[in-house]
Each structure stands twice: as structure tokens, then as C-alpha cells.
Design a protein around this motif. Structure first.
Motif, PDB file in Angstrom:
ATOM      1  N   ARG A 177     -36.879  18.721   2.388  1.00 39.84           N
ATOM      2  CA  ARG A 177     -35.736  18.521   3.286  1.00 39.84           C
ATOM      3  C   ARG A 177     -34.596  17.740   2.634  1.00 39.84           C
ATOM      4  NH1 ARG A 177     -37.767  15.131   8.004  1.00 39.84           N
ATOM      5  NH2 ARG A 177     -35.749  15.695   8.877  1.00 39.84           N
ATOM      6  N   VAL A 178     -34.864  17.147   1.470  1.00 40.28           N
ATOM      7  CA  VAL A 178     -33.914  16.209   0.870  1.00 40.28           C
ATOM      8  C   VAL A 178     -32.700  16.935   0.316  1.00 40.28           C
ATOM      9  CG1 VAL A 178     -33.592  14.631  -1.084  1.00 40.28           C
ATOM     10  CG2 VAL A 178     -35.626  14.441   0.335  1.00 40.28           C
ATOM     11  N   ASN A 179     -31.522  16.340   0.543  1.00 41.91           N
ATOM     12  CA  ASN A 179     -30.292  16.788  -0.100  1.00 41.91           C
ATOM     13  C   ASN A 179     -30.261  16.140  -1.482  1.00 41.91           C
ATOM     14  OD1 ASN A 179     -27.691  17.212  -1.029  1.00 41.91           O
ATOM     15  ND2 ASN A 179     -26.728  16.828   0.948  1.00 41.91           N
ATOM     16  N   PHE A 180     -30.603  16.901  -2.517  1.00 40.37           N
ATOM     17  CA  PHE A 180     -30.788  16.326  -3.842  1.00 40.37           C
ATOM     18  C   PHE A 180     -29.494  15.780  -4.433  1.00 40.37           C
ATOM     19  CE2 PHE A 180     -34.620  18.955  -3.612  1.00 40.37           C
ATOM     20  CZ  PHE A 180     -35.568  18.034  -4.035  1.00 40.37           C
ATOM     21  N   SER A 181     -28.346  16.247  -3.981  1.00 44.43           N
ATOM     22  CA  SER A 181     -27.089  15.754  -4.526  1.00 44.43           C
ATOM     23  C   SER A 181     -26.869  14.276  -4.191  1.00 44.43           C
ATOM     24  CB  SER A 181     -25.913  16.587  -3.996  1.00 44.43           C
ATOM     25  OG  SER A 181     -25.765  16.407  -2.595  1.00 44.43           O
ATOM     26  N   LEU A 182     -27.539  13.784  -3.137  1.00 40.69           N
ATOM     27  CA  LEU A 182     -27.383  12.390  -2.729  1.00 40.69           C
ATOM     28  C   LEU A 182     -28.644  11.561  -2.979  1.00 40.69           C
ATOM     29  CD1 LEU A 182     -25.633  13.042   0.713  1.00 40.69           C
ATOM     30  CD2 LEU A 182     -24.540  12.517  -1.474  1.00 40.69           C
ATOM     31  N   LEU A 183     -29.652  12.162  -3.612  1.00 41.42           N
ATOM     32  CA  LEU A 183     -30.947  11.502  -3.726  1.00 41.42           C
ATOM     33  C   LEU A 183     -30.889  10.240  -4.577  1.00 41.42           C
ATOM     34  CD1 LEU A 183     -33.973  11.474  -3.158  1.00 41.42           C
ATOM     35  CD2 LEU A 183     -34.296  12.972  -5.127  1.00 41.42           C
ATOM     36  N   LEU A 184     -30.299  10.324  -5.779  1.00 38.66           N
ATOM     37  CA  LEU A 184     -30.324   9.181  -6.697  1.00 38.66           C
ATOM     38  C   LEU A 184     -29.587   7.988  -6.118  1.00 38.66           C
ATOM     39  CD1 LEU A 184     -31.121   7.967  -9.370  1.00 38.66           C
ATOM     40  CD2 LEU A 184     -29.075   8.991 -10.408  1.00 38.66           C
ATOM     41  N   VAL A 185     -28.391   8.212  -5.583  1.00 39.52           N
ATOM     42  CA  VAL A 185     -27.618   7.116  -4.994  1.00 39.52           C
ATOM     43  C   VAL A 185     -28.377   6.520  -3.811  1.00 39.52           C
ATOM     44  CG1 VAL A 185     -25.497   6.541  -3.750  1.00 39.52           C
ATOM     45  CG2 VAL A 185     -25.395   8.033  -5.745  1.00 39.52           C
ATOM     46  N   GLY A 186     -29.017   7.361  -3.014  1.00 41.87           N
ATOM     47  CA  GLY A 186     -29.776   6.874  -1.868  1.00 41.87           C
ATOM     48  C   GLY A 186     -30.973   6.035  -2.269  1.00 41.87           C
ATOM     49  N   VAL A 187     -31.695   6.484  -3.290  1.00 43.73           N
ATOM     50  CA  VAL A 187     -32.861   5.727  -3.771  1.00 43.73           C
ATOM     51  C   VAL A 187     -32.425   4.363  -4.300  1.00 43.73           C
ATOM     52  CG1 VAL A 187     -34.598   5.651  -5.599  1.00 43.73           C
ATOM     53  CG2 VAL A 187     -34.331   7.720  -4.216  1.00 43.73           C
ATOM     54  N   MET A 188     -31.299   4.329  -5.025  1.00 43.12           N
ATOM     55  CA  MET A 188     -30.789   3.047  -5.537  1.00 43.12           C
ATOM     56  C   MET A 188     -30.423   2.121  -4.385  1.00 43.12           C
ATOM     57  SD  MET A 188     -28.413   4.539  -8.636  1.00 43.12           S
ATOM     58  CE  MET A 188     -27.649   2.969  -9.007  1.00 43.12           C
ATOM     59  N   ALA A 189     -29.819   2.663  -3.329  1.00 46.75           N
ATOM     60  CA  ALA A 189     -29.449   1.845  -2.171  1.00 46.75           C
ATOM     61  C   ALA A 189     -30.691   1.302  -1.462  1.00 46.75           C
ATOM     62  CB  ALA A 189     -28.595   2.663  -1.206  1.00 46.75           C
ATOM     63  N   ILE A 190     -31.716   2.145  -1.333  1.00 47.16           N
ATOM     64  CA  ILE A 190     -32.962   1.710  -0.692  1.00 47.16           C
ATOM     65  C   ILE A 190     -33.591   0.563  -1.472  1.00 47.16           C
ATOM     66  CG2 ILE A 190     -35.346   2.400  -0.214  1.00 47.16           C
ATOM     67  CD1 ILE A 190     -34.210   5.214   0.457  1.00 47.16           C
ATOM     68  N   ALA A 191     -33.718   0.738  -2.785  1.00 46.59           N
ATOM     69  CA  ALA A 191     -34.335  -0.300  -3.619  1.00 46.59           C
ATOM     70  C   ALA A 191     -33.531  -1.596  -3.547  1.00 46.59           C
ATOM     71  CB  ALA A 191     -34.439   0.186  -5.061  1.00 46.59           C
ATOM     72  N   ASP A 192     -32.192  -1.478  -3.565  1.00 48.42           N
ATOM     73  CA  ASP A 192     -31.343  -2.666  -3.521  1.00 48.42           C
ATOM     74  C   ASP A 192     -31.476  -3.381  -2.188  1.00 48.42           C
ATOM     75  OD1 ASP A 192     -29.195  -4.332  -4.746  1.00 48.42           O
ATOM     76  OD2 ASP A 192     -28.056  -3.599  -3.023  1.00 48.42           O
ATOM     77  N   GLU A 193     -31.516  -2.617  -1.095  1.00 44.73           N
ATOM     78  CA  GLU A 193     -31.608  -3.223   0.233  1.00 44.73           C
ATOM     79  C   GLU A 193     -32.949  -3.928   0.424  1.00 44.73           C
ATOM     80  OE1 GLU A 193     -30.457  -4.544   3.892  1.00 44.73           O
ATOM     81  OE2 GLU A 193     -29.195  -3.470   2.437  1.00 44.73           O
ATOM     82  N   VAL A 194     -34.045  -3.285   0.015  1.00 44.91           N
ATOM     83  CA  VAL A 194     -35.364  -3.910   0.156  1.00 44.91           C
ATOM     84  C   VAL A 194     -35.442  -5.177  -0.696  1.00 44.91           C
ATOM     85  CG1 VAL A 194     -37.843  -3.623  -0.244  1.00 44.91           C
ATOM     86  CG2 VAL A 194     -36.516  -1.750   0.742  1.00 44.91           C
ATOM     87  N   ASP A 195     -34.930  -5.107  -1.921  1.00 44.37           N
ATOM     88  CA  ASP A 195     -34.952  -6.290  -2.799  1.00 44.37           C
ATOM     89  C   ASP A 195     -34.069  -7.401  -2.239  1.00 44.37           C
ATOM     90  OD1 ASP A 195     -36.679  -5.074  -4.542  1.00 44.37           O
ATOM     91  OD2 ASP A 195     -35.142  -4.490  -5.998  1.00 44.37           O
ATOM     92  N   SER A 196     -32.913  -7.027  -1.674  1.00 44.24           N
ATOM     93  CA  SER A 196     -32.019  -8.028  -1.101  1.00 44.24           C
ATOM     94  C   SER A 196     -32.673  -8.723   0.091  1.00 44.24           C
ATOM     95  CB  SER A 196     -30.719  -7.360  -0.657  1.00 44.24           C
ATOM     96  OG  SER A 196     -29.909  -8.279   0.061  1.00 44.24           O
ATOM     97  N   GLN A 197     -33.340  -7.943   0.922  1.00 49.75           N
ATOM     98  CA  GLN A 197     -33.993  -8.558   2.076  1.00 49.75           C
ATOM     99  C   GLN A 197     -35.150  -9.455   1.639  1.00 49.75           C
ATOM    100  OE1 GLN A 197     -34.437  -6.892   5.777  1.00 49.75           O
ATOM    101  NE2 GLN A 197     -32.585  -5.653   5.714  1.00 49.75           N
ATOM    102  N   LEU A 198     -35.838  -9.063   0.582  1.00 49.83           N
ATOM    103  CA  LEU A 198     -36.890  -9.935   0.046  1.00 49.83           C
ATOM    104  C   LEU A 198     -36.284 -11.243  -0.459  1.00 49.83           C
ATOM    105  CD1 LEU A 198     -39.778 -10.581  -0.890  1.00 49.83           C
ATOM    106  CD2 LEU A 198     -39.271  -9.318  -3.007  1.00 49.83           C
ATOM    107  N   ALA A 199     -35.157 -11.153  -1.173  1.00 48.54           N
ATOM    108  CA  ALA A 199     -34.507 -12.356  -1.693  1.00 48.54           C
ATOM    109  C   ALA A 199     -34.090 -13.286  -0.553  1.00 48.54           C
ATOM    110  CB  ALA A 199     -33.295 -11.969  -2.542  1.00 48.54           C
TER     111      ALA A 199
END
Length: 281
Positions: free
Chosen positions: A240-262
């Protein structure tokens, strides 16, 4: 030549000469061919690209076989045509079981013409409907409860985290808001390098974990398992994934989870410092 856009085909075979020869013939017949020599390479291609047809050898060295590749393709694109090649004529006798997973079996040696004819025959039965894609935000929003359940299973297998006895509701109390923040971040993206938004829920989570008896290492491990569960959810929804936006989305997810952990860790340390202050009479 196939009309308009070429049909995307994945060819998987460990025989270099056969793979090259069949690939050339399929290209000449109008298919856009990607090739893999083993199961691992095939799985990587399935995870990163969209295919309309899979042609795979059944028996290959290493872990997995052609049915492993078929299963991955079925998950990534249920509408893809899947054809297994086998050098063993007796496989036809087991066709009933195998055909529950794949569309057809061809016994080697076979001709490129027979393969092309079979593919085109199978494609006639597939409705020409467009691939339906969804944003990462929509997928995570729809799969929040399933992802949290997956995370709880991982936590239940971690002796370090389980040393703090909590019921499931207390253990994952912070996650609904964290997923809401993730969805918001994906729908309202920040420029790369921007500081993530302040999350009062993350601050409260850090203070709560301190009061519950967590160590900093436990919090980091929980966050790591959360990212694994999130990315497993995305893996399960690759079709179902729109691959054109996948990399940017994954980076945002990782950044948000890490930011909330911090932010949670900062609140945890602040709570720890308050607890360490001497009592004043």
C-alpha cells in the motif's frame, strides 16, 4: 511489444547463464525485467520496487526457496502473477499444493516463448485496476492498535523491561499520543534538520517511568522495540506504500521517536535530580 507502460517483471534464478538468456528474451518480448540470483536479493527488490509478474526458480542455494519469494510477492502485491520454474518433472505431481501459493509451474527446460505465452495468458485474467497506495500517516493511523500489540509482545519477551511489573494499560499509556504525534508530524512535515516539536506527553512519560522504577536503559530499549514494531507495520503494508514518499517518511518517524525519547529522558533525569535533593527541615 506490450502496450504503453511496460510490465514490471522480477526474474529469480541462481543459474547465471539461464537468468541472462531468459532475461534478454523477456526484455525483447516487451517486459521491463529486474533480476536476482538468490532469495535475499529477490526479497530486497520486492521490498523496494513494484512488480506485476514474478518468475522464480523453485530450488536455490541458501535459505529459502522460490515459494519464499512467492509469499513475499503475494504480500507486497497480491495481484502480481507468480510463476515457479522447476527442474524436477515430479513437481507437477505436487502441483495442487504448490498452486495454492503460485499461479502456475513450468518444468525446465522450457522455451522463452512458452513462458511469455503463459504470462500473457495469466495477465488476461487480472483486472487492469490501478495500484491503491496510502500515505505512511494513514497506515500508522489505521494500524496503531496492531502496532502497539506487536510492541507489547516484544516487551513481554524482554526480561530487562519486565523486571518492572506493570499491566499492559500502564505499560503503553504513552503510546496512543505518541502515534497521534507521529501521524501529525507525517502530515505536517518539518524541514530536514528542524528541531522536533515539544511533546508534553513525552515529558509526562519520562516522569512516569522514573516513578514506576524504570532505568534509563529500559526506556531506551522500549523505544528501540517501538521503532522495530513501527517498521514491521510498514513492512506488512508495503503493498500500500507510496514509495516516492517512503524514505522521507521513515526519516521523520525515526526522528520523531528519537526526539520523544530525548524529551522523556530529560524529564526522567529532572525527576531523578528532585528525588536526590536532601530533605529540608
Amino acid at each position: 511489444m506490450l502496450e504503453s507502460t511496460k510490465t514490471q517483471l522480477l526474474l529469480v534464478d541462481d543459474d547465471d547463464e539461464l537468468r541472462a538468456a531468459v532475461g534478454v528474451m523477456l526484455e525483447r518480448s516487451g517486459f521491463k525485467v529486474r533480476a536476482a540470483s538468490n532469495v535475499n536479493d529477490a526479497l530486497k527488490l520486492i521490498g523496494s520496487d513494484h512488480f506485476d509478474v514474478l518468475v522464480s526458480d523453485l530450488h536455490m542455494p541458501g535459505q529459502g526457496d522460490g515459494l519464499t519469494v512467492v509469499s513475499a510477492m503475494r504480500h507486497a502485491n497480491p495481484r502480481a502473477i507468480t510463476i515457479i520454474l522447476s527442474a524436477h518433472p515430479e513437481m507437477k505431481a505436487a502441483a495442487a499444493a504448490i498452486l495454492s501459493q503460485t499461479d502456475d509451474i513450468l518444468v525446465k527446460p522450457t522455451t522463452a516463448g512458452a513462458l511469455v505465452a503463459l504470462i500473457r495468458d495469466k495477465m488476461k485474467a487480472v483486472p487492469a485496476t490501478p495500484r491503491i497506495t496510502a500515505s505512511l500517516a494513514t497506515i500508522l493511523e489505521e494500524e496503531t492498535l496492531r502496532t502497539i500489540s506487536d510492541w507489547l509482545v516484544r516487551v513481554d519477551n524482554d526480561r530487562l523491561v519486565l523486571s518492572v511489573d506493570l499491566d499492559d494499560s500502564a505499560r503503553c499509556a504513552h503510546l496512543p499520543q505518541l502515534f497521534a504525534d507521529l501521524v501529525h508530524r507525517l502530515r505536517q512535515p518539518l524541514p530536514l534538520g528542524s528541531r522536533a516539536l515539544v511533546s508534553p506527553a513525552a515529558v509526562e512519560h519520562g516522569s512516569s517511568r522514573r516513578r514506576q522504577g524504570y532505568t534509563a536503559a529500559m526506556m531506551v530499549e522500549e523505544s528501540r522495540m517501538l521503532q522495530v514494531s513501527i517498521f514491521q507495520t510498514l513492512q506488512n503494508n508495503l503493498h500500500r506504500v507510496n514509495f516516492s514518499l517512503l524514505l522521507v517518511g521513515v526519516m521523520a518517524i525515526a526522528d520523531e521517536v528519537d526526539s520523544q525519547l530525548a524529551q522523556a529522558m530529560a524529564a526522567y533525569v529532572k525527576e531523578e535530580e528532585v528525588d536526590a535533593r536532601p530533605l529540608v527541615a
